[in-house]
Every structure is written in C-alpha cells, then in structure tokens.
Design a protein around this motif. Sequence first.
Motif, PDB file in Angstrom:
ATOM      1  N   PHE A  67       0.858  -1.182   0.000  1.00  0.00           N
ATOM      2  CA  PHE A  67       0.000   0.000   0.000  1.00  0.00           C
ATOM      3  C   PHE A  67       0.896   1.234   0.000  1.00  0.00           C
ATOM      4  N   ALA A  68       1.366   1.602  -1.182  1.00  0.00           N
ATOM      5  CA  ALA A  68       2.133   2.835  -1.386  1.00  0.00           C
ATOM      6  C   ALA A  68       3.367   2.933  -0.485  1.00  0.00           C
ATOM      7  N   GLN A  94       8.648   7.427   0.852  1.00  0.00           N
ATOM      8  CA  GLN A  94       7.497   6.837   0.169  1.00  0.00           C
ATOM      9  C   GLN A  94       7.249   7.503  -1.181  1.00  0.00           C
ATOM     10  N   VAL A  95       7.242   8.809  -1.179  1.00  0.00           N
ATOM     11  CA  VAL A  95       6.975   9.557  -2.408  1.00  0.00           C
ATOM     12  C   VAL A  95       8.018   9.222  -3.475  1.00  0.00           C
ATOM     13  N   LEU A  96       9.279   9.145  -3.079  1.00  0.00           N
ATOM     14  CA  LEU A  96      10.360   8.830  -4.026  1.00  0.00           C
ATOM     15  C   LEU A  96      10.217   7.401  -4.555  1.00  0.00           C
ATOM     16  N   LEU A  97       9.869   6.471  -3.674  1.00  0.00           N
ATOM     17  CA  LEU A  97       9.678   5.083  -4.097  1.00  0.00           C
ATOM     18  C   LEU A  97       8.487   4.962  -5.045  1.00  0.00           C
ATOM     19  N   PHE A 100      -5.271   2.310 -12.038  1.00  0.00           N
ATOM     20  CA  PHE A 100      -5.459   1.096 -11.245  1.00  0.00           C
ATOM     21  C   PHE A 100      -4.382   0.851 -10.195  1.00  0.00           C
ATOM     22  N   TRP A 101      -3.281   1.594 -10.273  1.00  0.00           N
ATOM     23  CA  TRP A 101      -2.240   1.453  -9.258  1.00  0.00           C
ATOM     24  C   TRP A 101      -2.149   2.693  -8.365  1.00  0.00           C
ATOM     25  N   LEU A 105      -7.464   7.049  -3.160  1.00  0.00           N
ATOM     26  CA  LEU A 105      -8.863   6.948  -2.736  1.00  0.00           C
ATOM     27  C   LEU A 105      -8.993   6.112  -1.465  1.00  0.00           C
ATOM     28  N   ALA A 106      -8.221   5.035  -1.381  1.00  0.00           N
ATOM     29  CA  ALA A 106      -8.276   4.183  -0.191  1.00  0.00           C
ATOM     30  C   ALA A 106      -7.764   4.928   1.038  1.00  0.00           C
ATOM     31  N   THR A 107      -6.781   5.800   0.846  1.00  0.00           N
ATOM     32  CA  THR A 107      -6.284   6.601   1.962  1.00  0.00           C
ATOM     33  C   THR A 107      -7.389   7.500   2.508  1.00  0.00           C
TER      34      THR A 107
END
Length: 236
Positions: free
Chosen positions: A87-88, A135-138, A158-159, A165-167
């Motif tokens: 999840f991100a 996280q943002v960089l990854l 889709f990714w 949206l789930a956040t």
Amino acid sequence: MVLKLLLQKHTGILIACTILVAWGSVLWFLLHWDVSFKSPFTYLAVLVMTHLYTGLFITAHDAMHGVVAPGNKRLNTFIGTLCAGLFAYNYYGRLFPKHHLHHRHVATDQDPDYHGGNFFLWFFSFARQYITIVQVLLMAGTYHLLQLWFPVENIILFWMVPSVLATFQLFYFGTYLPHRGEHEHTNKHKSSTQGRNHLWAFISCYFFGYHYEHHDKPYLPWWKLYQEKDRMAKGH
C-alpha cells in the motif's frame, strides 16, 4: 474434523492471503486491460482496486494487533509488513508504534491520528504523520519503472488512484467519522460507531466503521467486528 480445526486456527492467515492474492491478480489483469473511458467498467474497476487497497491496510492494521497470525509473531509481522508495503510503501515499523499510541491516548494531544480542526486540516495532519519523502520517491520510481511494461493510463487508474482513494476512505471511515467531536462522547473510548448495517459496513471499510467495537475489543480481527456489533446491539 481436523481440516475444520486447521481452518479455524489459521483463518486470519487465509483471509490475509485471499486479500493479497486478489489485490495482486486483479491489479495484474487491470494493468493489461484495454482501458476505455466510455465504459462504466473502467470506473467500477477503480472502485474494486480501491476496496482491495483498503483491505491491504486493514490486514496490516490487524497485524499490529497480532490477530492475523496469532501465536506466530514472526509470520504476523511479515504479513503486516508486506501488506503495508504494497500500500504505497507504507512502513509497518513506523505505523505500529503510532497506532498503539492512538489506542492508548485516543482523541488527545498524544494521539497521532487526532486533530481538532475541520476535515481538510485533520486529513493534512493525518497524512503528515504517515506519508514520508521516502514513500513519495519510491512511488515515483516505481511509476517510471512500470511505464516500461504497462500503459500510463492503466498505471494511474489502477495502481495510483486507488491507493489515494483508499487513503481517504480509511481516514474518513476509520478516523474522522468515529473520532470527530470526541468531547461530546461520554463513552470510555471516545469513539462513535456506524449504524448496524453489515453490508455497508463491509463495503465502506471492512467493518472498521464499527469503531467503538474495535476500541473496546482490539483483539478481534476485522471479520469478527460485525459479530461484536450484533452482540452489543442485543445488550450482552
């Protein structure tokens, strides 16, 4: 009889694996799908992926309470770390202590999930607690890597979009709704709860809207919260 006992003993692991397999297989299929913005199925697919992303985080959350693989701490942590990472690139080791602070100090200044402002200020505070530069960089690096094999619109639709949206979904149903106006709550957990509607409770956030029930019995996995809702509704 033996099979039944094994299934009961490992239900949390089986449900976690089901969510992981569903997330991975549906995403793989959709990354190869011929997107049509005129088709309603495209938007339905986005919602399905959003629901599966939410399932990943709820599984990671249950792992923080030790209920995915009770009795096997290493496996429980592995599943939680995997689900959080998918999840991100959320980091389980960062989420774990903050979530337990939330339970110990719910709706106070020591609660990392709580903010007394409006919805948008609260969400910004919530996001700042959990979203990191790493996280943002990854995410950015993975986005560019995925472009080598998949169409850009599929990656975004889709990714990327479902994780965003789930956040919002997790924040709205699992933090904002149950803990807003905490000063008005007279219950010991300073948490409200959704009305008893198991279908909506599952669709909206895997029964996590039954939030008082979760704080009252944090050792219950998400798929048993509806039973606790029924029990409390009967006054037991």
